[in-house]
Every structure is written in structure tokens, then in C-alpha cells.
Design an enzyme around this catalytic site. Structure first.
Site, PDB file in Angstrom:
ATOM      1  CG  ASP A  55      -2.121   0.864   1.089  1.00  0.00           C
ATOM      2  OD1 ASP A  55      -2.107   1.746   0.214  1.00  0.00           O
ATOM      3  OD2 ASP A  55      -3.090   0.672   1.835  1.00  0.00           O
ATOM      4  CB  CYS A  93      -6.717   2.573  -1.718  1.00  0.00           C
ATOM      5  SG  CYS A  93      -5.451   3.480  -0.819  1.00  0.00           S
ATOM      6  CG  HIS A 149     -10.213   1.192   0.691  1.00  0.00           C
ATOM      7  ND1 HIS A 149      -9.203   2.072   0.407  1.00  0.00           N
ATOM      8  CD2 HIS A 149     -11.312   1.955   0.949  1.00  0.00           C
ATOM      9  CE1 HIS A 149      -9.649   3.315   0.495  1.00  0.00           C
ATOM     10  NE2 HIS A 149     -10.935   3.268   0.827  1.00  0.00           N
ATOM     11  CG  HIS A 240      -2.200   4.072   3.554  1.00  0.00           C
ATOM     12  ND1 HIS A 240      -2.631   5.018   4.459  1.00  0.00           N
ATOM     13  CD2 HIS A 240      -2.950   4.270   2.434  1.00  0.00           C
ATOM     14  CE1 HIS A 240      -3.585   5.749   3.905  1.00  0.00           C
ATOM     15  NE2 HIS A 240      -3.785   5.331   2.671  1.00  0.00           N
ATOM     16  CG  ASP A 298      -2.262   0.677  -3.152  1.00  0.00           C
ATOM     17  OD1 ASP A 298      -1.123   1.173  -3.045  1.00  0.00           O
ATOM     18  OD2 ASP A 298      -3.210   1.016  -2.415  1.00  0.00           O
ATOM     19  CG  ASN A 299      -1.691   4.158  -4.501  1.00  0.00           C
ATOM     20  OD1 ASN A 299      -2.762   3.766  -4.033  1.00  0.00           O
ATOM     21  ND2 ASN A 299      -0.722   4.614  -3.733  1.00  0.00           N
ATOM     22  CE  LYS A 316      -2.975   7.307  -1.569  1.00  0.00           C
ATOM     23  NZ  LYS A 316      -3.039   6.874  -0.154  1.00  0.00           N
TER      24      LYS A 316
END
Length: 554
Positions: A55, A93, A149, A240, A298-299, A316
Site C-alpha cells: 500500500d 487504493c 477497501h 500507508h 497499489d499506487n 499518489k
């Protein structure tokens, strides 16, 4: 200059160091031998699939991309597998997770705007079949550990209702790594750790989430029969925010003055160790030789929270390369071209058809997928079937005040935030987001320092950008004025995609979502019974009206 930068990246991708000695680790008391065979004695052709999703990991934040943060496990797995160096995800996300699990672009699920907020009555639409559901059809045991999420306002949205046999993790986008509490706004706070469909209060022992999730993965692998195929989706919370890590992981990073970068480094070091422990468990319990391990962020990273995407532009939440180009690799004994680098175009939607095909499953003809089967591209080095990527079209995000149909040659309203990649070309419209380049020097001071950032000024009112990403991966030279015909072609392609879009799902917040009304826990609040009662009342009322009308008529 660009060529030199590319050569440097290529060289860095070949350098690996600090491997952990997996083969030398001893099993614990009573553990199965490392080479344990499937219990039924018959090897299966269906591979075990382990998908690990980090993340907010920045593009630079892995050892083989030149980071000062040590990631020996990731470096070793990638070096022995296939590094994906032209790999794209979404900038946030929910979008990345929805595309992974459905194989569809956001415009085809209604999730094209922002993320799913905790208080929104929203989730991945129930009419979308998911990756674990398809794998279950062909005999897979499916388990999810980590961050969901994808919405939870009603029970049908929960992971266990979307194809997973078991779920252990969080429903929201972030939360405290130790207490698992999350406040969405002042006074709207609740507990967010679940086991299947219930709050996991029994597991609230103050264990750091990265370690706790790894322990759960080890338990799943220990109790499952390796002779039967398993799909394990491990969606770690790290790295994150909030920036938290156990103290011992700071040991190698005391020299980093920037506190956010130092904490981030410690979190990533812990994550790297966790993935080593997962790999050890796969070997220990007899899964490894018939397994496929996929690793992805994820990013892009968030520089203000310690992440680095250098030398890419942006961060992001943006459609610059720093927001959507991700760290990714595949590690598996089943790969044909081990130790290679794949520079073919790959997107997160491609995992859906790729993994279903590897699992010997069937993709229904009526499912309109946006992903491609790219296994031969990765394993054998063949050309990718993918030639374009719709990064997104967000009709709600129209903050580019000077955007217009005129600026889009009458083909497209450039006020709309959108981005598309076709072959070597990338087009952006609207407001793509924070656009600085943030070099490593930006993290040299105790606090955030933007003086080191590289910025570019453009003429006021600009809402269209064009880049040749192959020649200019850092997005330094805008070619939109030089190649207007290319701009028009890509705008037409955007318009074609937009004709297939479904309405945006982004409802206002529901006060019934407050955890105070749900025992202090974030969880499903929409009661199906209430809906049925309302519908029954409305049906009863309509019947009474009809009867009255009949009496009057008679």
C-alpha cells in the site's frame, strides 16, 4: 539525458544485494519438512496463487530501483523472477483493488471517482463477478488477509460474500497499526479489525498489523492441504500512513533526518521481512514448487508521507507516472524466463484473466473485461497483447477551470480529468494533480523541504498534455503543441471509451454509518430487513389505494 537516465535505471534493476538465506532457516519444533509433499501424494496442475499487494509503496522504494531503503527479500524474489518495468496500476487504493478483483476499468464499475469513503453507502457493485469467485468455481480455496477497501455498507459487500472463504483484516482504507481504530472525522470513530464477518476483538493484542497479518498467513498455510490449490490475497496495510513501525526496524535508518522518510523506511523494512516469512512458510509447508507469487504496489508513493517515486513525476493521487507506475514482479518456479526484465505493457486489470486461465478456469463470454492474459508475456518474453491503457475518465473531477471543448478540438471537454496511454503516447486532460519531481535530496532535512523539488511552469489555462512515455518516461517534454493530430487521435479514443462508461457511484455519506450506532465498530449498517419492510409497506399502501379506487369505480 533521458537515455542516460534509462540506462541508469536498467543498470540498477540488475543490481541485487543482501539476500536472506532462506534455505538455511531451520523449521520450528514439530514443523513439517521444507520439501513436504502434498498429502494426497498427487501433484496438481493448478498452481497456488499468492498475490501480495503493498500500500502506497513508491516506485523508487525498492532496492533494485536504487533506494537507500534495504529490501533484500524483494530484491531476491524479483531477481529470480520477472521484474515488471512497464507496469501500471491506478493512483489510489479503491480503484486499483477494484480493477484487480474484476479485470475491469473504473468506468465499467461506476467507481471512477475518488475512493469509497467509510460513511458512504457504496461498494464494489454486486453484479460484478470477482476473481476469488471464479477461482472457487475450479476448486480453489480462497483466503484474504489485510485491507479490503471495496465497501461494506451492507453484508453482501463483505469479502466473505464476494468469493473469499475466509477474511482477516480491515475494511477501511487506513487505521492505527496497533489499535486498529480509525476516525473518519471528529466524533466518527470506530474499531476496524475483522475475522470473516465479525469484529476480531480477540485478536486485539497490540501486535503490529504487518506482523499480525503475516502470522495469519502462516496459520492458513499450515492448516491447508498443499495438494489442493489455494488463492491467497495478502493486502498489507504498509506502507500507508499513519507512519508507525516497531522500534527495532529503525536501527539501520537513524541517519535519515527526515522523520517521515525514516518511519517509512522502518515500515518498509518490516514489510520486506514479512514477505520473507511468507516465502519461508510456502517452502516449509510444501506450496512453493507449484506456486506463483505476484507482488505489486497499489499506487505510487506519497512524498509528504515519506514515499519516493524518483525519477518519475508526481505522486499518489495523480495521473503522472509517479502516481500510476508501480513496483511489480512475478516470482515462480513455473516461470520459463527466470531472472529477466519484462518491459512490455502490463496493467493491474490483466491479473484477472491471467490468473483464471492459469487456474484452468473459464471466462464467461458475457463478461466484458478490460484485462488481457499476459502470462506468456511474463513467462516467455512474448509481446504483450495490450497496446493501450485507459488510466481513467472522471466526469465529476472538473477542476480545470480553463478546460473546454474548444481546447479539445470539439472532440473532448478538457475540463474533465482523464488520462490514456496508446502505444508510446500518453495524453492527460483536466487537472492531473500534483506535478513536482521530488528527488532524494528533498528528504535530507528534518522536515519536508520543497526547495529541492523540480517544478515546471506552463502557460496559464493549460489542460492538455502529450508525452512519448517510451522516450520520455519522466514526462519532461510536453509534445501536445508539436503533434496536434496525435492529440486528436487520443481524444477520439477517450471519447470512444466514454461511450461505454456506466454512471458514477459516489453517494453522500449516511449518518447510520457512525460506529457508535454499531457497537463501536465499523461495519455493515444497511439492514435488508428495513428495506423489505419499507417495500412491503409501500406495496400494502398501493394495494389499499387500488381497492379504494375499485370501490369508487363500482
Amino acid at each position: 539525458m533521458v537515455a542516460a537516465g534509462l540506462a541508469g535505471l536498467a543498470l540498477l534493476s540488475l543490481l541485487t544485494c543482501g539476500y536472506l538465506a532462506w534455505g538455511s532457516r531451520r523449521a520450528g519444533p514439530g514443523a513439517a519438512p521444507l520439501a513436504q509433499q502434498p498429502r494426497d501424494g498427487a501433484p496438481r496442475s493448478q498452481p497456488h496463487i499468492i498475490f501480495i499487494l503493498a500500500d502506497d509503496q513508491g516506485f523508487r522504494d525498492v532496492g533494485y530501483h536504487g533506494s537507500e531503503i534495504r529490501t533484500p527479500t524483494l530484491d531476491k524474489l524479483a531477481a529470480e523472477g520477472v521484474k515488471l518495468e512497464n507496469y501500471y496500476v491506478q493512483p489510489m487504493c479503491t480503484p486499483s483493488r477494484s480493477q484487480l478483483i474484476t479485470g475491469k476499468y473504473q468506468i465499467h464499475t461506476g467507481l471512477q471517482h475518488s475512493i469509497i469513503r467509510p460513511t458512504q453507502p457504496n461498494c464494489l457493485p454486486l453484479d460484478n463477478i470477482t476473481l476469488p469467485q471464479k477461482l472457487k468455481e475450479v476448486g480453489y480455496s480462497t483466503h484474504m488477509v489485510g485491507k479490503w477497501h471495496l465497501g461494506f455498507y451492507r453484508r453482501e459487500c463483505m469479502p466473505t460474500q464476494r468469493g473469499f472463504d475466509s477474511f482477516f483484516g480491515s475494511l477501511l482504507g487506513s487505521g492505527d497499526y496497533y489499535t486498529h481504530f480509525k476516525c473518519d472525522s471528529p466524533g466518527i470513530c470506530g474499531y476496524d479489525l475483522y475475522e470473516n464477518d465479525n469484529a476480531a476483538w480477540d485478536h486485539d493484542t497490540g501486535i503490529y498489523s504487518t506482523q499480525m497479518y503475516t502470522q495469519k498467513v502462516q496459520q492458513i498455510l499450515a492448516s491447508h492441504d498443499p495438494g489442493k490449490p489455494i488463492f491467497l490475497y495478502i493486502a498489507y496495510q504498509a506502507v500507508h500512513s499513519p507512519l508507525q513501525a516497531p522500534g527495532r526496524y529503525f536501527e539501520h535508518y537513524r541517519s535519515i533526518n527526515n522523520i517521515n522518510r525514516r518511519r517509512y523506511a522502518a515500515m518498509l523494512a518490516c514489510l520486506d521481512e514479512a514477505i520473507n516469512n511468507v516465502t519461508l512458510a510456502l517452502k516449509k509447508y510444501g506450496y512453493y514448487e507449484n506456486s506463483i507469487i505476484i507482488y505489486s504496489s497499489d499506487n505510487g508513493g506519497q512524498p509528504m508521507a515519506g514515499g519516493s517515486n524518483w525519477p518519475l513525476r508526481g505522486s499518489k493521487g495523480t495521473y503522472w507516472e509517479g502516481g500510476i507506475r508501480a513496483v511489480g514482479f512475478v516470482h515462480s518456479p513455473l516461470l520459463k524466463n527466470k531472472g529477466s526484465v519484462c518491459k512490455e505493457l502490463v496493467h493491474i486489470t490483466d491479473w484477472f484473466p491471467t490468473l483464471i486461465t492459469l487456474a484452468e478456469g473459464q471466462i464467461d463470454e458475457d463478461i466484458q473485461l478490460d484485462g488481457y492474459d499476459i502470462w506468456e508475456t511474463i513467462s516467455e518474453g512474448r509481446r504483450s497483447p495490450r497496446v493501450d491503457i485507459l488510466h481513467n475518465i472522471d466526469p465529476i473531477y472538473t477542476k480545470a477551470k480553463n478546460g473546454s471543448w474548444a481546447a479539445g478540438y470539439g472532440i473532448w471537454n478538457t475540463a474533465i480529468q482523464s488520462a490514456i496511454r496508446v502505444n508510446h503516447w500518453k495524453l492527460l486532460t483536466g487537472n492531473p494533480g500534483y506535478s513536482d519531481w521530488v528527488p532524494p535530496q528533498a528528504f535530507s532535512n528534518a522536515g519536508p523541504n520543497r526547495w529541492h523539488n523540480e517544478r515546471i511552469s506552463w502557460s496559464a489555462g493549460k489542460t492538455v498534455w502529450l508525452f512519448n512515455i517510451t522516450a520520455d518516461p519522466y514526462e519532461r517534454v510536453d509534445l501536445s503543441a508539436r503533434y496536434p493530430e496525435v492529440v486528436k487521435q487520443l481524444l477520439r479514443r477517450l471519447s470512444q471509451f466514454n461511450k461505454t462508461a456506466v454512471p458514477v457511484r459516489y453517494p453522500p455519506k449516511d449518518p447510520r454509518s457512525n460506529p457508535k450506532l454499531n457497537g463501536g465498530v465499523w461495519g455493515p449498517w444497511f439492514k435488508e430487513d428495513e428495506k423489505k419492510k419499507k417495500s412491503d409497506k409501500s406495496k400494502g399502501a398501493s394495494k389499499q389505494k387500488k381497492n379504494k379506487n375499485k370501490k369508487k369505480a363500482s
